[in-house]
Design a protein around this motif. Structure first.
Motif, mmCIF file in Angstrom:
data_model
loop_
_atom_site.group_PDB
_atom_site.id
_atom_site.type_symbol
_atom_site.label_atom_id
_atom_site.label_comp_id
_atom_site.label_asym_id
_atom_site.label_seq_id
_atom_site.Cartn_x
_atom_site.Cartn_y
_atom_site.Cartn_z
ATOM 1 N N UNK A 57 0.819 -1.271 -0.159
ATOM 2 C CA UNK A 57 0.072 -0.091 -0.149
ATOM 3 C C UNK A 57 0.863 1.294 -0.026
ATOM 4 N N UNK A 58 0.565 2.056 -0.804
ATOM 5 C CA UNK A 58 1.268 3.660 -0.824
ATOM 6 C C UNK A 58 1.116 4.121 0.453
ATOM 7 N N UNK A 59 -0.147 4.284 0.921
ATOM 8 C CA UNK A 59 -0.097 5.136 2.034
ATOM 9 C C UNK A 59 -0.239 3.893 3.246
ATOM 10 N N UNK A 60 0.099 4.045 4.423
ATOM 11 C CA UNK A 60 0.204 3.123 5.613
ATOM 12 C C UNK A 60 -1.503 2.875 5.909
ATOM 13 N N UNK A 61 -1.648 1.811 5.776
ATOM 14 C CA UNK A 61 -3.073 1.179 5.974
ATOM 15 C C UNK A 61 -3.213 0.486 7.586
ATOM 16 N N UNK A 62 -4.128 1.014 8.186
ATOM 17 C CA UNK A 62 -4.033 0.582 9.510
ATOM 18 C C UNK A 62 -4.489 -0.927 9.602
ATOM 19 N N UNK A 63 -3.906 -1.573 10.495
ATOM 20 C CA UNK A 63 -4.200 -2.934 10.896
ATOM 21 C C UNK A 63 -5.591 -3.176 10.825
ATOM 22 N N UNK A 64 -6.472 -2.600 11.477
ATOM 23 C CA UNK A 64 -7.960 -2.724 11.752
ATOM 24 C C UNK A 64 -8.680 -2.535 10.212
ATOM 25 N N UNK A 65 -8.214 -1.974 9.279
ATOM 26 C CA UNK A 65 -8.873 -2.249 7.947
ATOM 27 C C UNK A 65 -8.213 -3.265 7.256
ATOM 28 N N UNK A 66 -7.299 -3.693 7.406
ATOM 29 C CA UNK A 66 -6.578 -4.885 6.961
ATOM 30 C C UNK A 66 -7.517 -5.904 7.402
ATOM 31 N N UNK A 67 -7.527 -6.141 8.623
ATOM 32 C CA UNK A 67 -8.322 -7.295 9.436
ATOM 33 C C UNK A 67 -9.684 -7.339 8.838
ATOM 34 N N UNK A 68 -10.390 -6.123 8.753
ATOM 35 C CA UNK A 68 -11.588 -5.942 8.263
ATOM 36 C C UNK A 68 -11.915 -6.791 7.057
ATOM 37 N N UNK A 69 -10.892 -6.473 5.908
ATOM 38 C CA UNK A 69 -10.979 -7.094 4.841
ATOM 39 C C UNK A 69 -10.817 -8.684 5.063
ATOM 40 N N UNK A 70 -9.652 -8.904 5.626
ATOM 41 C CA UNK A 70 -9.632 -10.382 6.171
ATOM 42 C C UNK A 70 -10.757 -11.149 6.494
ATOM 43 N N UNK A 71 -11.693 -10.262 7.000
ATOM 44 C CA UNK A 71 -12.640 -10.843 7.792
ATOM 45 C C UNK A 71 -14.006 -10.980 6.549
ATOM 46 N N UNK A 72 -13.984 -10.134 5.597
ATOM 47 C CA UNK A 72 -14.936 -10.285 4.401
ATOM 48 C C UNK A 72 -14.596 -11.494 3.679
#
Lengths: 251, 198
Positions: free
Chosen positions: B90-105
């Motif tokens: 990711x170009x911009x620092x993506x928070x762990x929460x966002x990544x984890x939310x996508x993993x959940x999906x």
């Protein structure tokens, strides 16, 4: 599983201890059979000499003179070896320039360098150069090999995603080169001490470990000779252990 | 801008994998490329991504555009954990929460702080999928992205792609007609029958 691993570790330590005792016994028996302190001193006597040496301030001054110089040469060699390897990896012309130089350094007897370098630099700093020359080709070739073995698949991934150079270095190149660097550094540290002390024996700078070895040899003080040898081995092992821990921590 | 492959040919060891191929991949839509093994699907996307050059022909519509991909075989940074593998691209620092939310999906759980090397094949595939989506690149190429996923996970992954690929150019390689139908969009069938030996 963990219990099995602990048992294995304990067994390995017991075997190491048995091996050490076995060889010390062989040494003791050989010394008693020969019966001459000039030819071979017993391990007990060597231990007593070490105890005596350690209690003298001169011993510590000698260590302070020699050890930092060897470590300095080693550290410089690691830095230079990495730099040469990176340059060789990124540019074929530089590789053609650097590679033969490393082959020459590797093939030349370190004593030739030492004798030659005595003309250029003070004998006090000869061990720095000797350690450096001994270690730099080892680090160079290992790190270069590591970089060359960097997975093409991962490099393709980095290319497709357009990863920055910094990210590529941090995520792909360093992990690929690290095991090779660790192995080179482990082997190189022992070489650095051997070469550094050998340089001191030839240059005989005052107050150095090599100087003490030379004196011991000159006056047939075999006990001191062996005592200093054991001390060098111990120092080398301590640094090697320290470096292994450092590498493990990084990993 | 549409991606156009004009008269593309590619051969290996004296045998054509692609021959005089003309394809248009529409911009901002999902295109599924199907075909039997050896039809040149992976070769085709490697040409689009610029990883290999065609023997002849041209590709237009990719210049200056960025790519994200799920490769045919996993390409994760093995000592990084799942979240870090995604954050890396990711170009911009993506928070762990966002990544984890996508993993959940995509139904990805139990990955914790494990390095990628400790994840199962199906988990690795989903990490790659989330990585390709969150990388936020112009063109997303997915080479058999649902390989190794059970039916339930596959459905989740397909709806994840549909949801997040909306309006983006996505090229999916699949053997499975049901997957292609579920994804919607365009379907291109590559068929190597009739390719001549060189």
């Amino acid at each position: 599983m963990a219990e099995h691993s602990v048992k294995k570790t304990v067994r390995k330590r017991i075997y190491t201890a048995i091996s050490a005792v076995f060889w010390l016994l062989i040494w003791e028996i050989a010394a008693r059979t020969i019966g001459s302190d000039i030819l071979l001193v017993s391990p007990v006597k060597v231990l007593l000499i070490i105890a005596e040496l350690v209690s003298e301030a001169d011993f510590w001054r000698t260590l302070v003179f020699s050890v930092p110089r060897v470590i300095l040469g080693f550290g410089a060699a690691v830095a230079a070896g990495i730099a040469f390897a990176v340059l060789s990896y990124i540019n074929d012309l530089l590789n053609e320039l650097i590679s033969p130089l490393m082959t020459v350094i590797r093939a030349t007897p370190v004593t030739s360098f030492i004798i030659l370098a005595l003309v250029w630099i003070s004998s006090r700093n000869m061990s720095v150069l000797a350690s450096f020359l001994m270690v730099v080709p080892v680090v160079y070739s290992n790190v270069y090999e590591g970089l060359r073995n960097t997975g093409n698949k991962l490099l393709e991934f980095a290319h497709v995603f357009g990863l920055s150079r910094y990210k590529k270095i941090r995520a792909i190149y360093i992990p690929a080169a690290m095991p090779y660097l660790a192995s080179a550094a482990g082997a190189g540290l022992g070489l650095a001490f051997k070469a550094g002390i050998a340089a001191e024996v030839i240059g005989i700078p005052a107050g150095s470990i090599g100087g003490k070895l030379y004196e011991a040899k000159l006056y047939l003080m075999t006990g001191e000779l062996l005592a200093w040898t054991v001390i060098i081995i111990i120092i080398s092992m301590v640094f090697e252990k320290g470096m292994k821990l450092l590498m493990k921590r990084y990993k | 801008m549409d991606i156009r492959l004009n008269n593309i040919s590619k051969s290996y060891n004296g045998s054509y994998v692609l021959k005089d191929l003309d394809i248009t991949i529409p911009d901002g839509a999902i295109t599924c490329i199907m075909g039997p093994s050896g039809a040149g699907k992976t070769t085709l996307i490697n040409i689009i991504m610029g990883l290999i050059a065609p023997d002849s022909g041209t590709v237009t519509g990719t210049a200056g555009r960025s790519f994200a991909a799920v490769f045919q075989e996993d390409r994760l940074i093995e000592h990084y954990d799942a979240v870090k593998n995604v954050q890396l691209v990711c170009h911009k620092k993506l928070s762990q929460e966002i990544v984890r939310e996508h993993f959940n999906q995509v139904g990805l759980t139990d990955y914790d702080d494990k390095p990628a090397s400790a994840l199962s094949g199906g988990m690795r595939r989903r990490v790659e999928l989330v990585r390709a989506i969150l990388a936020d690149r112009d063109i997303i190429i997915l080479d058999e992205p649902f390989k190794g996923l059970d039916e339930d996970m596959k459905l989740k992954a397909i709806s994840y792609v549909k949801e997040h690929a909306s309006g983006r150019t996505v090229i999916v390689i699949t053997h499975n007609k049901d997957e292609a139908d579920a994804l919607g969009g365009f379907i291109v069938i590559l068929n190597n029958i009739g390719y001549n030996k060189l």
